[in-house]
Design a protein around this motif. Structure first.
Motif, mmCIF file in Angstrom:
data_model
loop_
_atom_site.group_PDB
_atom_site.id
_atom_site.type_symbol
_atom_site.label_atom_id
_atom_site.label_comp_id
_atom_site.label_asym_id
_atom_site.label_seq_id
_atom_site.Cartn_x
_atom_site.Cartn_y
_atom_site.Cartn_z
ATOM 1 N N MET A 1 0.737 -1.190 -0.006
ATOM 2 C CA MET A 1 -0.139 -0.091 0.167
ATOM 3 C C MET A 1 1.047 1.287 -0.202
ATOM 4 N N PHE A 2 1.950 1.343 0.996
ATOM 5 C CA PHE A 2 2.746 2.420 0.916
ATOM 6 C C PHE A 2 3.307 2.733 -0.272
ATOM 7 N N GLU A 3 3.777 1.747 -1.119
ATOM 8 C CA GLU A 3 4.400 1.752 -2.450
ATOM 9 C C GLU A 3 3.510 2.602 -3.379
ATOM 10 N N ASP A 4 2.008 2.623 -3.278
ATOM 11 C CA ASP A 4 1.314 3.240 -4.049
ATOM 12 C C ASP A 4 0.875 4.693 -3.778
ATOM 13 N N ILE A 5 1.151 5.025 -2.479
ATOM 14 C CA ILE A 5 0.677 6.496 -2.137
ATOM 15 C C ILE A 5 1.988 7.399 -1.716
ATOM 16 N N ALA A 6 3.077 6.889 -2.226
ATOM 17 C CA ALA A 6 4.374 7.294 -1.899
ATOM 18 C C ALA A 6 4.307 9.292 -2.257
ATOM 19 N N SER A 7 3.877 9.256 -3.484
ATOM 20 C CA SER A 7 3.907 10.751 -4.071
ATOM 21 C C SER A 7 2.981 11.584 -3.238
ATOM 22 N N ARG A 8 1.998 11.076 -2.888
ATOM 23 C CA ARG A 8 1.105 11.907 -2.092
ATOM 24 C C ARG A 8 1.060 11.788 -0.582
ATOM 25 N N TYR A 9 2.018 11.194 -0.231
ATOM 26 C CA TYR A 9 1.919 10.882 1.539
ATOM 27 C C TYR A 9 2.094 11.973 2.242
ATOM 28 N N ASP A 10 3.164 12.985 1.842
ATOM 29 C CA ASP A 10 3.339 14.152 2.690
ATOM 30 C C ASP A 10 2.286 15.033 2.697
ATOM 31 N N LEU A 11 1.571 15.328 1.504
ATOM 32 C CA LEU A 11 0.420 16.247 1.473
ATOM 33 C C LEU A 11 -0.653 15.506 2.288
ATOM 34 N N MET A 12 -0.843 14.352 2.301
ATOM 35 C CA MET A 12 -1.996 13.774 3.072
ATOM 36 C C MET A 12 -1.832 13.737 4.641
ATOM 37 N N ASN A 13 -0.518 13.847 4.782
ATOM 38 C CA ASN A 13 -0.213 13.819 6.450
ATOM 39 C C ASN A 13 -0.364 15.358 7.040
ATOM 40 N N ILE A 14 -0.133 16.134 6.017
ATOM 41 C CA ILE A 14 -0.412 17.690 6.775
ATOM 42 C C ILE A 14 -1.802 17.838 6.613
#
Ligand SMILES: C[S@@+](CC[C@H](N)C(=O)[O-])C[C@H]1O[C@@H](n2cnc3c(N)ncnc32)[C@H](O)[C@@H]1O
Length: 222
Positions: A1-14
């Motif tokens: 799963m983390f492989e698929d969301i890597a590019s948007r992971y930081d934005l989603m955290n914020i």
């Protein structure tokens, strides 16, 4: 799963934490750098947030190794920082026994079922007296605030996650994974059982996250 969301992971955290994740990570790093460790290990380094803050705030020369099993997360991390990243499983740490001064980990251990194995591994690779600092979401128990958070994480975050990450279910597992996760008190007991001493924690984010801090006990203290 983390492989698929890597590019948007930081934005989603914020978005998901209303930007509070930055201050939690900064607190964790301040605690980690207290004794000016030389070798730090970031478990579940993801996109490299912690390593980046460590390298910005360390007052003495240090090596920060980031470990994660998701290649795409590490690719983002490697573009952002000059830290060294290793693709490996946190349950089988590829570092020598007693070689690490400090382990940091943020929002990772909740995703790993074999917690005792994980903590014993941490205790093995830390030198005696070495520090472990964990930032993780924590069950909130009862009360109106807890209900509000349950609604937010159960209903709003999964929709936000679908829109922002494009992944159909990446953020749907969050509420269950937090409810299944031990209370902050139980996690303290788990750490003691794995060979840690002076374990303490503080809650942040209205009680939704906890930062645990512990020292690797000496052999004669076990
Ligand atoms: C929620 S992210 C947290 C990333 C980063 N620590 C942060 O605070 O943004 C969890 C990370 O743990 C990694 N992870 C989960 N289980 C792992 C395991 N068994 N071994 C190594 N990495 C793991 C995932 O690939 C992911 O990058």
């Amino acid at each position: 799963m983390f492989e698929d969301i890597a590019s948007r992971y930081d934005l989603m955290n914020i978005l998901m934490s209303f930007g509070m994740d930055r201050s939690w990570r900064r607190r964790l790093v301040d605690m980690a750098l207290k004794d000016q460790p030389t070798v730090l290990l970031d478990i579940g380094a993801g996109t490299g947030d912690l390593s980046q803050i460590v390298s910005r705030h360390a007052k003495s020369p240090q090596i920060c190794l980031g470990l994660d099993f998701a290649f795409n997360m590490l690719s983002v991390a490697q573009r952002r920082t000059s830290s060294v990243y290793v693709q490996a499983d946190a349950r089988k740490l590829p570092v020598p026994v007693g070689s690490i001064d400090c382990i940091v980990t943020a929002f990772t251990i909740r995703n790993i079922q074999e917690r005792q194995m994980l903590f014993s591994g941490f205790a093995d690779v830390l030198r005696p007296g070495g520090r472990l600092v964990i930032l993780e979401m924590t069950p909130m128990g009862g009360g109106p605030l807890a209900q509000l958070f349950r609604f937010y994480f159960g209903r709003i975050v999964p929709i936000l996650g679908r829109i922002v990450s494009g992944h159909p279910s990446a953020y749907s597992y969050l509420p269950q994974s937090v409810e299944r996760f031990p209370s902050a008190e139980a996690l303290t007991d788990d750490l003691v059982a794995a060979g840690f001493k002076d374990v303490s924690y503080r809650r942040h984010g209205f009680g939704s996250v906890a930062i645990h801090e512990a020292l690797r006990a000496d052999q004669d203290e076990l």
